[in-house]
Design a protein around this motif. Sequence first.
Motif, mmCIF file in Angstrom:
data_model
loop_
_atom_site.group_PDB
_atom_site.id
_atom_site.type_symbol
_atom_site.label_atom_id
_atom_site.label_comp_id
_atom_site.label_asym_id
_atom_site.label_seq_id
_atom_site.Cartn_x
_atom_site.Cartn_y
_atom_site.Cartn_z
ATOM 1 N N ALA A 1 0.840 -1.204 0.000
ATOM 2 C CA ALA A 1 0.000 0.000 0.000
ATOM 3 C C ALA A 1 0.876 1.255 0.000
ATOM 4 N N ARG A 2 0.440 2.256 -0.730
ATOM 5 C CA ARG A 2 1.177 3.520 -0.814
ATOM 6 C C ARG A 2 0.230 4.681 -0.549
ATOM 7 N N GLY B 1 -10.206 6.421 -9.205
ATOM 8 C CA GLY B 1 -9.831 5.209 -8.479
ATOM 9 C C GLY B 1 -9.017 5.443 -7.238
ATOM 10 N N ALA B 2 -8.785 6.689 -6.881
ATOM 11 C CA ALA B 2 -7.988 6.992 -5.690
ATOM 12 C C ALA B 2 -8.855 7.700 -4.645
ATOM 13 N N ARG C 1 -4.269 4.919 -3.908
ATOM 14 C CA ARG C 1 -5.100 4.024 -4.719
ATOM 15 C C ARG C 1 -5.405 2.729 -3.995
ATOM 16 N N ASN C 2 -4.709 2.472 -2.900
ATOM 17 C CA ASN C 2 -4.940 1.191 -2.225
ATOM 18 C C ASN C 2 -4.994 1.292 -0.702
ATOM 19 N N GLN D 1 -7.969 4.820 6.865
ATOM 20 C CA GLN D 1 -6.523 4.922 7.076
ATOM 21 C C GLN D 1 -6.039 6.353 6.848
ATOM 22 N N LEU D 2 -6.563 6.982 5.810
ATOM 23 C CA LEU D 2 -6.130 8.356 5.533
ATOM 24 C C LEU D 2 -6.594 9.299 6.647
#
Lengths: 219, 195
Positions: free
Chosen positions: A149-150, A184-185, A202-203, A208-209
Amino acid sequence: MPDRDDATSDQIGAAIRAASEQVAAPDHLRARIASERLRAAPSRRRRHRTAGLAAAGAALAAVVLLVLVLAPGSPANPSVAEAAEAALRPPSAPAPAVLPADPRFVDAAVEGLRFPNYAYRLPWQAVGTTAGGVPGRAARTVVYARGSARVGYTIVGGRALEQPAGAREAWAGGVPVRVQRRAGAVVVSWERDGHTCVLASRNATVAQLLRFVAWHEGA
Amino acid sequence: MATRPAPHLVDVSAADPPAGPHRLDPERAGDHVDRLFRAAWAMSGRREDAEDLVQETYARVLAKPRWVRQGDDLGYLLRVLRNTHISRLRARARRPVEVALDATAEPGAPRGGWDPEAALDARALFEIIAQLPADFRDALVAVDVAGLSYREAGAALRVREATITTRLHRARARVAAELTRAPTLHDDPPSESHA
């Protein structure tokens, strides 16, 4: 009986209040708090000075505004979407080191606003950085990774960008944020000390953000 | 009595109703220092800890602009104070004291020796409050010590007003029971001299 209980409870409450109200904060504590307020004041004074200069240059600002209106999306007025694109690009340089003086941050900043070191408490490592990418503004992105994940974190220099219309409002760490999905992000944008910050991935999930935002914004 | 405000707070609430989302005013945050200090003392049970706790709370909220999502500034500050208190306890690697003062029965009206109208010693009172179970303590600190209305306390602690009412009632009963158990907290010691 309930009435008597209520009356007794009110009496106890009144006695507690009466005792509490005899207590005042000591003078040395007031002095320490005043000192904290003064320490926080420079940034506020800066804002006031900026406001004064803006008022004095009103005519010039009107001309600039006219130019911006006639040319929307010009380099001087980038959008959150452009900042999100910068956040989603692969990094072009190695990750910044952890700041020795304060390991909660990495050694990267935009106009004095530092990037967090999420590895201090979360299983996310800074893996790279990129300068620029937002037209007409100083900007920097630090990319964090956990497994595959990024998440890209972009800070945009200069005044805050206009928040995207149609984005969902949310709260994280006591601050208002905007959440949107774009190509998609997931994109989360908010203000830190008058600068726009953007997290995009994107993943990674929205939760989480938002946890990233709350990490250094929460009280 | 489910949702009524504390009687002594009606005027305050009417004059300064809870606001919508707004920035915390750093210049006015210091106006609440007395109430926060009392609340901190009642949470921690120690005056010295209360001073550190209040200072750390102000250092946190003044470090950067803060948004108050709901309620007024005092409620927000009280919530930060409570969170700071919990963080400090965790940092010391010990758990908050949650000793039930009377685990065998929920005390009702105070029994015997304690007169609710008697003057209380704040130091002893705060020590007792600090020993209450956390939920009871927080409700009592918010309403009786910090002076929030039931509605404001519910917003600050993120529970319903009815929950505040119940917890406050039980917290007061426990405090009264503990005062009954320790009459020297409010009574003068018996004189040893005989005129």
